[in-house]
Design an enzyme around this catalytic site. Structure first.
Site, PDB file in Angstrom:
ATOM      1  N   HIS A  81     -21.356 -42.599 -22.525  1.00  0.00           N
ATOM      2  CA  HIS A  81     -22.314 -41.481 -22.431  1.00  0.00           C
ATOM      3  C   HIS A  81     -21.643 -40.289 -21.764  1.00  0.00           C
ATOM      4  CE1 HIS A  81     -22.831 -43.330 -18.474  1.00  0.00           C
ATOM      5  NE2 HIS A  81     -23.553 -42.296 -18.061  1.00  0.00           N
ATOM      6  N   HIS A 132     -22.000 -38.314 -19.070  1.00  0.00           N
ATOM      7  CA  HIS A 132     -21.928 -37.917 -17.655  1.00  0.00           C
ATOM      8  C   HIS A 132     -20.473 -37.775 -17.175  1.00  0.00           C
ATOM      9  CE1 HIS A 132     -26.286 -39.403 -16.810  1.00  0.00           C
ATOM     10  NE2 HIS A 132     -26.244 -38.155 -17.214  1.00  0.00           N
ATOM     11  N   ASP A 168     -18.901 -38.502 -14.470  1.00  0.00           N
ATOM     12  CA  ASP A 168     -18.228 -39.639 -13.812  1.00  0.00           C
ATOM     13  C   ASP A 168     -17.769 -40.692 -14.828  1.00  0.00           C
ATOM     14  OD1 ASP A 168     -21.092 -40.250 -14.029  1.00  0.00           O
ATOM     15  OD2 ASP A 168     -20.670 -42.064 -12.873  1.00  0.00           O
ATOM     16  N   HIS A 169     -18.054 -40.448 -16.121  1.00  0.00           N
ATOM     17  CA  HIS A 169     -17.590 -41.346 -17.192  1.00  0.00           C
ATOM     18  C   HIS A 169     -16.624 -40.661 -18.157  1.00  0.00           C
ATOM     19  CE1 HIS A 169     -20.704 -44.445 -16.240  1.00  0.00           C
ATOM     20  NE2 HIS A 169     -21.134 -43.387 -15.574  1.00  0.00           N
ATOM     21  N   HIS A 210     -30.964 -44.060 -20.101  1.00  0.00           N
ATOM     22  CA  HIS A 210     -30.241 -43.346 -19.039  1.00  0.00           C
ATOM     23  C   HIS A 210     -29.886 -41.944 -19.559  1.00  0.00           C
ATOM     24  CE1 HIS A 210     -27.566 -42.747 -15.627  1.00  0.00           C
ATOM     25  NE2 HIS A 210     -26.553 -42.524 -16.431  1.00  0.00           N
ATOM     26  N   ASP A 213     -23.978 -47.107 -18.041  1.00  0.00           N
ATOM     27  CA  ASP A 213     -25.001 -47.014 -16.992  1.00  0.00           C
ATOM     28  C   ASP A 213     -26.362 -47.480 -17.503  1.00  0.00           C
ATOM     29  OD1 ASP A 213     -23.125 -46.021 -15.254  1.00  0.00           O
ATOM     30  OD2 ASP A 213     -23.912 -43.974 -15.196  1.00  0.00           O
ATOM     31  N   HIS A 270     -20.768 -49.311 -12.537  1.00  0.00           N
ATOM     32  CA  HIS A 270     -20.918 -49.030 -11.103  1.00  0.00           C
ATOM     33  C   HIS A 270     -21.069 -50.323 -10.302  1.00  0.00           C
ATOM     34  CE1 HIS A 270     -21.358 -44.628 -11.229  1.00  0.00           C
ATOM     35  NE2 HIS A 270     -21.966 -44.818 -12.391  1.00  0.00           N
TER      36      HIS A 270
HETATM   37 FE    FE Z   1     -22.358 -43.251 -13.920  1.00  0.00          FE
HETATM   38 ZN    ZN Z   2     -24.440 -41.974 -16.024  1.00  0.00          ZN
END
Ligand code: FE
Ligand code: ZN
Length: 257
Positions: free
Chosen positions: A52, A54, A56-57, A108, A130, A168
């Site tokens: 996805h 985001h 942080d990915h 998400h 996530d 995570h």
């Molecule tokens: Fe994340």
């Molecule tokens: Zn995420």
């Protein structure tokens, strides 16, 4: 084939597969840790999988692609600036000789996908981003409770021995909440004890498995009487169906400390 979590930021894992020569990584939120690992292991990065949009990915994707020439595979229905092969429900991607099926798991984010293979060294494997966490699930930034429950229900239908690679390390805080929902769940109490011991030594609690999550994760247990009763006690008068129970749990978790 080796499966390894590369730690990133404070609590992300960048999951990596390698065959001793070539490697694939999932959701590289940053490039440095992956580049260091590739060099240390003497591996060539072949593929980057994204679940996805985001940061942080995805934050490390451009630098890793430029440095290694790896191909990038990601979701068809997410905002993705990178040149990438876009995949959706039912598509198959071959990664280091493994055949992954793409599942669309909105909730998400709207276009979140997961990658599942029935056989990595004899056992199924799931990269779920996530969507599903051990003992919990992702926050609903772009989806409805009904969508997320449907996504989680389809993940829960995978074989029990499927290794679940979440992005995570949220397990201990998730289990604290799970124990508030279901204090009488003996499997959950036992699992929480084991995870505390792992984290005390700084070991990952992941991968989990689908069979385990069905026993301990309240977000996969909305049809259990004890879980529904806790949700009803939290939101008196709410409907006693799986979506309402799920929505109550998700909102409760958002404010739980
Ligand atoms: Fe994340
Ligand atoms: Zn995420």
């Amino acid at each position: 084939m080796q499966l390894i979590p590369i730690p990133a930021f404070s609590d992300n894992y960048i999951w990596a597969l390698h065959d001793g020569r070539r490697a694939a990584v999932v959701d590289p939120g940053e490039a440095d840790g992956v580049a260091h690992w590739l060099k240390q292991q003497g591996l060539q990065l072949d593929t980057i999988l994204i679940t996805h949009h985001h940061p942080d990915h995805t934050g490390g994707v451009a630098a890793l692609r430029e440095a290694t020439g790896a191909r990038v595979i990601g979701p068809a229905h997410e905002p993705m600036p990178e040149p990438l092969r876009r995949v959706g429900a039912g598509d198959t991607v071959e990664v280091l000789g493994l055949h992954f099926e793409v599942m669309e798991v909105p909730g998400h984010t709207a276009g979140h996908i997961a990658y599942h293979t029935p056989d990595m060294d004899g056992r199924p494997l799931l990269f779920c981003g996530d969507t599903l966490f051990s003992g919990g699930c992702g926050r609903l930034f772009e989806g409805t409770p009904a969508q997320m429950l449907d996504s989680l229900t389809r993940l829960a239908a995978l074989p029990d021995d499927t290794r679940v690679c979440c992005t995570h390390e949220y397990t201990l805080s998730n289990l604290k909440f799970a124990l508030a929902v279901e204090p009488g769940n003996a499997a959950l109490v036992d699992y929480a004890t084991r995870c505390q011991a792992l984290r005390a030594q700084n070991f990952p609690t992941l991968p989990s498995s689908i069979g385990l999550e069905k026993k301990i994760n309240p977000f996969l247990r909305t049809r259990e009487v004890a879980v529904a009763q806790s949700a009803l006690a939290r939101e008196p008068g709410s409907a006693n169906d799986a979506v309402a129970v799920f929505a109550t749990l998700r909102e409760w978790k958002n404010v739980f400390r």
